[in-house]
Design an enzyme around this catalytic site. Structure first.
Site, mmCIF file in Angstrom:
data_model
loop_
_atom_site.group_PDB
_atom_site.id
_atom_site.type_symbol
_atom_site.label_atom_id
_atom_site.label_comp_id
_atom_site.label_asym_id
_atom_site.label_seq_id
_atom_site.Cartn_x
_atom_site.Cartn_y
_atom_site.Cartn_z
ATOM 1 N N GLU A 93 -25.014 -20.141 10.578
ATOM 2 C CA GLU A 93 -25.495 -21.158 10.849
ATOM 3 C C GLU A 93 -26.068 -21.430 12.367
ATOM 4 O O GLU A 93 -27.167 -22.020 12.522
ATOM 5 C CB GLU A 93 -24.678 -22.431 10.505
ATOM 6 C CG GLU A 93 -25.220 -23.858 10.235
ATOM 7 C CD GLU A 93 -26.307 -23.922 9.389
ATOM 8 O OE1 GLU A 93 -26.400 -22.999 8.642
ATOM 9 O OE2 GLU A 93 -26.756 -24.814 9.230
ATOM 10 N N ASP A 94 -25.183 -20.922 13.331
ATOM 11 C CA ASP A 94 -25.341 -21.287 14.595
ATOM 12 C C ASP A 94 -25.733 -20.254 15.585
ATOM 13 O O ASP A 94 -25.847 -20.107 16.606
ATOM 14 C CB ASP A 94 -24.199 -21.910 15.164
ATOM 15 C CG ASP A 94 -23.650 -23.279 14.526
ATOM 16 O OD1 ASP A 94 -24.678 -23.923 13.978
ATOM 17 O OD2 ASP A 94 -22.457 -23.618 14.477
#
Ligand code: MN
Length: 494
Positions: free
Chosen positions: A79-80
């Site tokens: 996600e990051d």
């Protein structure tokens, strides 16, 4: 500044002596997390990677295995960071990558909303969508616990929202999974943000006579240990337990906020090898201290709905002061603290050769265990949804067999019958979306419009104003009656 966690902290927290294979997978995941989150910081100012390391440490402490810990270390990577889920799959294989994927997807689900039904609905969907692998939920709980422990660095508005979500959704899940330790921490941390005044008040109330209570408990422990030795009972350990702030608060509310009416403010806990020892010890306790009538609870014969087992009794302890005594086996104690996670401990301790062997040896095959939990989750849904008509109706459908859950890119869940297609998905969102479908992506890849959606996929529907009407051929493959009737209606308009 808090101490910086490292790989050694995770390895050191493992509940079983780590095998080389386990150390290896954890180390590999650790290295990838370090690389992926390099240069990122949290609101607290510390390196971002401290978060996944802390999550992995929690997972190690509750007894999870190497794969789950590795997935915990990597749970925020797709996600990051620039590293993708595919990269993780290449390096770690599909089992670990699907755990990471499950946590990522859970993170996208919107659990917000103050509406009770909405909350239940989301809770139910989340569980159903994820029950296929309970480890995903356990990682999520560890993630949430660490986020709660570091919540102070967030703006007040966010604190409240996260605390509320934790209290309403994650603490009950931890409870239902029998993870008492995690539940208690989640509740106390949430309570602190949701009701700071009462939190402070209860804390002070509890601390007020703490020293005296501790002395009383220590004396009782000493007396009971002597008594057990005299009677030839081999106990594994005894300890004193203080009541959590939030559970004390709930109890005080029932008793006009009068702390003198709370009998289990502190308790003595006696841990024994076998069930028979528990009953024998209960007799010894009652011989030593007079029991209070109506306060003996046998949760061994009649476990709580979440599986909790123990004998509880309230007695007039040293100096006639009231005291609660809890008696249980090591196995029950582990399960009370770590719940479902305790099952991993058993399955990994099979070969040990001490008393633990005796207690931990009999847990067996993985598939059965999984089914057991799926079953239990469903039972839970029965419980929490008792008053919700629609909910009960929903339960009549065999979700696992006939239903799939797909996500919108924004994290909303759409539940569909098995083999539903992007067209069904589009109509489930809105008829206008359905009418203008031109294409679809499943997990980021283009798929045909008759593609059978798989459980847990993220679907993105491409639309165009240029498409004026649905295609007649769609009727050949759509699965939902909603899609069918919308398509027919549109075509009739022509
Ligand atoms: Mn996280």
């Amino acid at each position: 500044m808090v101490k910086q966690l490292t790989l050694e902290d995770i390895i050191g927290a493992l509940r079983n002596p780590p095998s080389d294979a386990r150390k290896k997978v954890i180390t590999k995941a650790y290295d990838l997390a370090m690389e992926a989150h390099k240069g990122q910081t949290r609101r607290s100012g510390e390196d971002y990677v401290q978060h996944p390391i802390a999550v992995a440490k929690i997972l190690a402490e509750i007894g999870m295995g190497g794969k789950t810990i590795a997935a915990g270390l990597m749970h925020d990577i797709p996600e990051d960071t620039a590293i993708t889920l595919e990269d993780i799959e290449k390096k770690f294989g599909s089992e670990i990558s699907s755990l990471v994927d499950g946590v990522t997807k859970l993170g996208k689900i919107k659990l917000r909303g103050s509406h009770e039904e909405y909350f239940l609905e989301n809770l139910r969907k989340m569980l159903l969508a994820m029950a296929s692998d309970i480890r995903v939920i356990i990682i999520k709980l560890a993630d949430r616990l660490h986020n709660m422990q570091t919540l102070e660095f967030n703006p007040p508005e966010k604190q409240i929202r996260i605390a509320r979500e934790t209290m309403e959704i994650f603490a009950p899940i931890a409870n239902r999974l029998g993870m008492g330790e995690i539940k208690t921490q989640l509740q106390d941390l949430s309570f602190k943000y949701l009701d700071p005044e009462n939190f402070q008040r209860i804390k002070e109330l509890e601390e007020k006579d703490q020293e005296e209570r501790d002395k009383h408990v220590q004396r009782a422990i000493k007396e009971l240990e002597d008594e057990m030795k005299r009677e030839g009972i081999q106990f594994i350990r005894t300890d004193g337990r203080a009541k959590s702030i939030y559970s004390l608060y709930l109890k005080l509310q029932k008793h006009d906020m009068d702390i003198n009416r709370i009998y289990d403010l502190s308790a003595v806990r006696i841990i024994l090898p076998e069930v028979a020892d528990c009953y024998e010890t209960l007799g010894i306790v009652h011989k030593k201290y007079r029991p209070m009538i109506g306060r003996i609870k046998d949760y061994i014969s009649l476990p709580k709905p979440n599986g909790y087992q123990s004998l509880h009794t309230t007695v007039f302890g040293p100096d006639g002061k009231i005291l609660e005594v809890q008696i249980r086996t090591v196995k029950m104690d582990n399960e009370a603290e770590f719940g479902i996670a305790a099952h991993w401990i058993y399955s990994e301790r099979k070969k040990k050769k001490n008393w633990r062997d005796l207690i931990f040896k009999k847990k067996k095959p993985e598939p059965e265990k999984e089914l057991e939990w799926v079953k239990q989750l469903r039972e839970w849904q029965n419980e929490i949804g008792r008053d919700d008509e629609e909910f009960i109706q929903g339960l009549k459908i065999d979700f696992f067999k006939n239903h799939i859950f797909a996500f919108t890119p924004r994290g909303d869940i759409i539940d569909l019958p098995e083999d539903s297609t992007p067209i069904d998905f589009a109509y489930a969102i809105h008829s206008e979306v359905g009418n203008h479908v031109t294409g679809a992506k499943a997990d980021g890849k283009m798929v045909s419009l008759d593609y059978p959606i798989k459980n847990g996929q993220v679907l993105e529907i491409l639309t165009s104003k240029d498409r004026k009407t649905p295609n007649h051929d769609w009727l050949k493959f759509v699965k939902t009656s909603a899609a069918k009737s919308h398509i027919r209606r549109e075509l009739r308009k022509e």
